[in-house]
Design a protein around this motif. Structure first.
Motif, PDB file in Angstrom:
ATOM      1  N   VAL A 156       0.822  -1.224   0.000  1.00  0.00           N
ATOM      2  CA  VAL A 156       0.000   0.000   0.000  1.00  0.00           C
ATOM      3  C   VAL A 156       0.853   1.271   0.000  1.00  0.00           C
ATOM      4  N   GLN A 157       2.147   1.122   0.224  1.00  0.00           N
ATOM      5  CA  GLN A 157       3.005   2.310   0.189  1.00  0.00           C
ATOM      6  C   GLN A 157       3.561   2.563  -1.204  1.00  0.00           C
ATOM      7  N   ARG A 158       3.363   1.593  -2.105  1.00  0.00           N
ATOM      8  CA  ARG A 158       3.945   1.729  -3.430  1.00  0.00           C
ATOM      9  C   ARG A 158       2.921   2.334  -4.393  1.00  0.00           C
ATOM     10  N   GLY A 159       3.039   3.595  -4.658  1.00  0.00           N
ATOM     11  CA  GLY A 159       2.206   4.248  -5.664  1.00  0.00           C
ATOM     12  C   GLY A 159       0.907   4.813  -5.129  1.00  0.00           C
ATOM     13  N   LEU A 160       0.456   4.339  -3.987  1.00  0.00           N
ATOM     14  CA  LEU A 160      -0.853   4.758  -3.479  1.00  0.00           C
ATOM     15  C   LEU A 160      -0.709   6.010  -2.615  1.00  0.00           C
ATOM     16  N   PRO A 161      -1.355   7.118  -3.011  1.00  0.00           N
ATOM     17  CA  PRO A 161      -1.277   8.317  -2.163  1.00  0.00           C
ATOM     18  C   PRO A 161      -1.847   8.035  -0.771  1.00  0.00           C
ATOM     19  N   ALA A 162      -1.213   8.602   0.261  1.00  0.00           N
ATOM     20  CA  ALA A 162      -1.635   8.353   1.644  1.00  0.00           C
ATOM     21  C   ALA A 162      -3.103   8.734   1.852  1.00  0.00           C
ATOM     22  N   ARG A 163      -3.521   9.812   1.191  1.00  0.00           N
ATOM     23  CA  ARG A 163      -4.901  10.268   1.331  1.00  0.00           C
ATOM     24  C   ARG A 163      -5.885   9.185   0.859  1.00  0.00           C
ATOM     25  N   MET A 164      -5.505   8.472  -0.222  1.00  0.00           N
ATOM     26  CA  MET A 164      -6.390   7.419  -0.737  1.00  0.00           C
ATOM     27  C   MET A 164      -6.311   6.175   0.137  1.00  0.00           C
TER      28      MET A 164
ATOM     29  N   PRO B  85       1.186  26.139   2.465  1.00  0.00           N
ATOM     30  CA  PRO B  85       0.681  24.760   2.435  1.00  0.00           C
ATOM     31  C   PRO B  85       1.421  23.822   1.484  1.00  0.00           C
ATOM     32  N   ASP B  86       2.138  24.378   0.517  1.00  0.00           N
ATOM     33  CA  ASP B  86       2.666  23.509  -0.544  1.00  0.00           C
ATOM     34  C   ASP B  86       4.177  23.311  -0.509  1.00  0.00           C
ATOM     35  N   GLU B  87       4.891  24.282   0.072  1.00  0.00           N
ATOM     36  CA  GLU B  87       6.346  24.180   0.043  1.00  0.00           C
ATOM     37  C   GLU B  87       6.919  24.215   1.447  1.00  0.00           C
ATOM     38  N   PRO B  88       7.850  23.380   1.728  1.00  0.00           N
ATOM     39  CA  PRO B  88       8.311  22.244   0.931  1.00  0.00           C
ATOM     40  C   PRO B  88       7.325  21.084   1.049  1.00  0.00           C
ATOM     41  N   SER B  89       7.409  20.122   0.116  1.00  0.00           N
ATOM     42  CA  SER B  89       6.623  18.898   0.267  1.00  0.00           C
ATOM     43  C   SER B  89       7.152  18.162   1.493  1.00  0.00           C
ATOM     44  N   ASN B  97       1.628   3.043  12.205  1.00  0.00           N
ATOM     45  CA  ASN B  97       1.009   2.821  10.902  1.00  0.00           C
ATOM     46  C   ASN B  97      -0.514   2.731  10.961  1.00  0.00           C
ATOM     47  N   GLY B  98      -1.098   3.246  12.027  1.00  0.00           N
ATOM     48  CA  GLY B  98      -2.554   3.257  12.101  1.00  0.00           C
ATOM     49  C   GLY B  98      -3.134   4.344  11.205  1.00  0.00           C
ATOM     50  N   ALA B  99      -4.368   4.105  10.749  1.00  0.00           N
ATOM     51  CA  ALA B  99      -5.002   5.073   9.863  1.00  0.00           C
ATOM     52  C   ALA B  99      -5.120   6.441  10.536  1.00  0.00           C
ATOM     53  N   ASP B 100      -5.333   6.442  11.877  1.00  0.00           N
ATOM     54  CA  ASP B 100      -5.505   7.724  12.561  1.00  0.00           C
ATOM     55  C   ASP B 100      -4.224   8.567  12.522  1.00  0.00           C
ATOM     56  N   PHE B 101      -3.070   7.905  12.587  1.00  0.00           N
ATOM     57  CA  PHE B 101      -1.805   8.642  12.491  1.00  0.00           C
ATOM     58  C   PHE B 101      -1.646   9.254  11.098  1.00  0.00           C
ATOM     59  N   ILE B 102      -2.020   8.480  10.096  1.00  0.00           N
ATOM     60  CA  ILE B 102      -1.870   8.973   8.722  1.00  0.00           C
ATOM     61  C   ILE B 102      -2.807  10.163   8.500  1.00  0.00           C
ATOM     62  N   VAL B 103      -4.021  10.044   9.016  1.00  0.00           N
ATOM     63  CA  VAL B 103      -4.974  11.163   8.898  1.00  0.00           C
ATOM     64  C   VAL B 103      -4.402  12.405   9.580  1.00  0.00           C
ATOM     65  N   SER B 104      -3.834  12.228  10.806  1.00  0.00           N
ATOM     66  CA  SER B 104      -3.250  13.376  11.521  1.00  0.00           C
ATOM     67  C   SER B 104      -2.154  14.030  10.693  1.00  0.00           C
ATOM     68  N   ILE B 106      -1.768  14.051   7.426  1.00  0.00           N
ATOM     69  CA  ILE B 106      -2.319  14.760   6.262  1.00  0.00           C
ATOM     70  C   ILE B 106      -2.994  16.050   6.718  1.00  0.00           C
ATOM     71  N   GLU B 107      -3.735  15.965   7.832  1.00  0.00           N
ATOM     72  CA  GLU B 107      -4.420  17.166   8.330  1.00  0.00           C
ATOM     73  C   GLU B 107      -3.432  18.254   8.759  1.00  0.00           C
TER      74      GLU B 107
END
Lengths: 272, 137
Positions: A156-164, B85-89, B97-104, B106-107
């Motif tokens: 899931v880390q290969r190519g898939l944006p984290a948001r998706m 918001p855009d620079e730097p990436s 690796n929980g979904a909640d961490f990833i959401v945090s 991105i937010e």
């Protein structure tokens, strides 16, 4: 006939895949597990066992034809579908007929599901059209994995944006499973690209990427003609970036100067 | 400073700031990135990273989550406050690796997220996914 030639002949007859002498490493690496399980030393010793064992033949063909894949592999075809392909197809075919999409070498399903997520993201831009995605592959075991829609942390880390990832997957132990609405958009079927595909119907979009490179020129032509015949007029065929139709078929022309997407000119399509 | 176009510098390496309190992780990341043609700088915590960004803004920050002095999320918020918001990436990087961490992540303004341990396929793949190859035109 050497063991290599014997296995290469079997694979060619079943799948169309051409294994040249430079591919001995492929036999060594991919058939190692089967040879070990049967207690024989390497692929050379497998050849005699293959002669009368159809199940083993299928397993060997499958091991040698399973391709690595990843989500949204090469983003350009997906961008093209979203920004050019679908708007053109919808404009060319008004009505309510569903968009039919074929991922012709689906392997473990990442391409077919990437398309499903892409269409899901497009929402209103689909003008209410339903989307049917068919994923086919010659290999049974990868297809079983595709139907599960369950992928490792690595995959899931290969190519898939984290948001998706967080939008379309749910964590299950150390793996991630696609949500049911996305899984339900895709049907997976075992299918050999060398067989008559008439019963599959016609498609608006076909992805057959990084497959032709493994075929010899006559087989490439044959597969391209079959794919061409499966496209609706104005339908789009996406090939791998390194693949070409030059000298193989006159039925396809590149779309908008891109080297990875082709269409059947409308006159040719009505004849096919 | 205005770039002078000569045959040798028509393309410039994409600059990546690797932020991690582990010297080993920084070393591994540097090796992978330099082999792929990226230009690499390092920082040992979020505060150092922010300070370095005010001197030379990289194209990408590969940012560890758990660090002393200033953690990754606070550093990320500082980057977004100071540079937009855009620079730097920003690719946030952690063992969580929980979904909640990833959401945090991105937010808080991260473009991407990778989970440790990573290898070259994952790291380079994420950068290419962001449209950042080793050498930019």
């Amino acid at each position: 006939m050497t063991s290599f030639e014997e296995i290469a002949t079997l694979v060619k007859s079943r799948s169309g895949l051409t294994l040249g002498p430079d591919k001995t490493y492929l036999l060594e690496t991919r058939l190692e597990a089967i040879a070990r399980r049967l207690g024989v030393a390497g692929y050379e010793a497998l050849a005699p066992l293959l002669r009368h064992d159809r199940l083993l033949q299928a397993e060997v063909v499958e091991a040698l034809t399973t391709n690595e894949t990843l989500f949204f592999r090469d983003t350009r075809p997906f961008d093209h579908v979203r920004t050019v392909g679908v708007p053109r197809l919808l404009a060319g075919r008004p009505g309510n007929a569903p968009l039919r999409v074929w991922s012709a070498a689906a392997s473990t399903g990442q391409e077919a599901y990437s398309l499903a997520m892409l269409f899901s993201e497009m929402g209103a831009a689909l003008c209410g059209r339903a989307v049917q995605i068919l994923g086919t592959d010659i290999a049974r075991i990868p297809l079983a994995r595709a139907r599960e829609g369950l992928y490792s942390q690595f995959e899931v880390q290969r190519g898939l944006p984290a948001r998706m990832l967080v939008k379309y997957f749910r964590k299950e132990d150390e793996s991630w499973r696609l949500i049911k609405p996305i899984r339900d958009m895709v049907e997976f079927r075992e299918w050999n690209l060398l067989s008559d595909a008439g019963s599959l119907g016609r498609f608006d979009i076909i992805f057959c990427r990084n497959v032709l490179i493994y075929f010899d020129p006559p087989t490439k032509s044959r597969v391209l003609e079959m794919l061409t015949a499966r496209l609706v007029p104005g339908g789009l065929l996406f090939l791998g970036a390194a693949e070409s139709v030059t000298g193989l078929t006159s039925s396809l022309r590149p779309v908008g100067g891109e080297h990875f997407v082709f269409e059947v000119p409308r006159v040719a399509a009505t004849v096919g | 400073m205005e770039a002078v176009m000569t045959p040798t510098n028509q393309s410039v390496a994409t600059r990546i700031l690797v932020v991690d309190d582990s010297r080993v992780v920084r070393k591994v990341a540097r090796r992978i990135l330099e082999e792929a043609g990226y230009d690499v700088a390092e920082a040992g915590d979020g505060a150092q990273a922010l300070a370095q960004c005010h001197v030379t803004l990289p194209d990408v920050v590969l940012l560890d989550w758990n660090m002393p002095v200033m953690n990754g999320i606070d550093c990320l918020r500082g980057l977004r406050r100071d540079f937009g918001p855009d620079e730097p990436s920003v690719i946030l990087c952690t063992t969580e690796n929980g979904a909640d961490f990833i959401v945090s992540a991105i937010e808080a303004g991260a473009q991407e997220y990778i989970m440790k341990p990573f290898d070259d396929a994952i790291l380079i793949g994420k950068l290419e996914q962001l449209g950042l190859t080793g050498r930019r035109q």
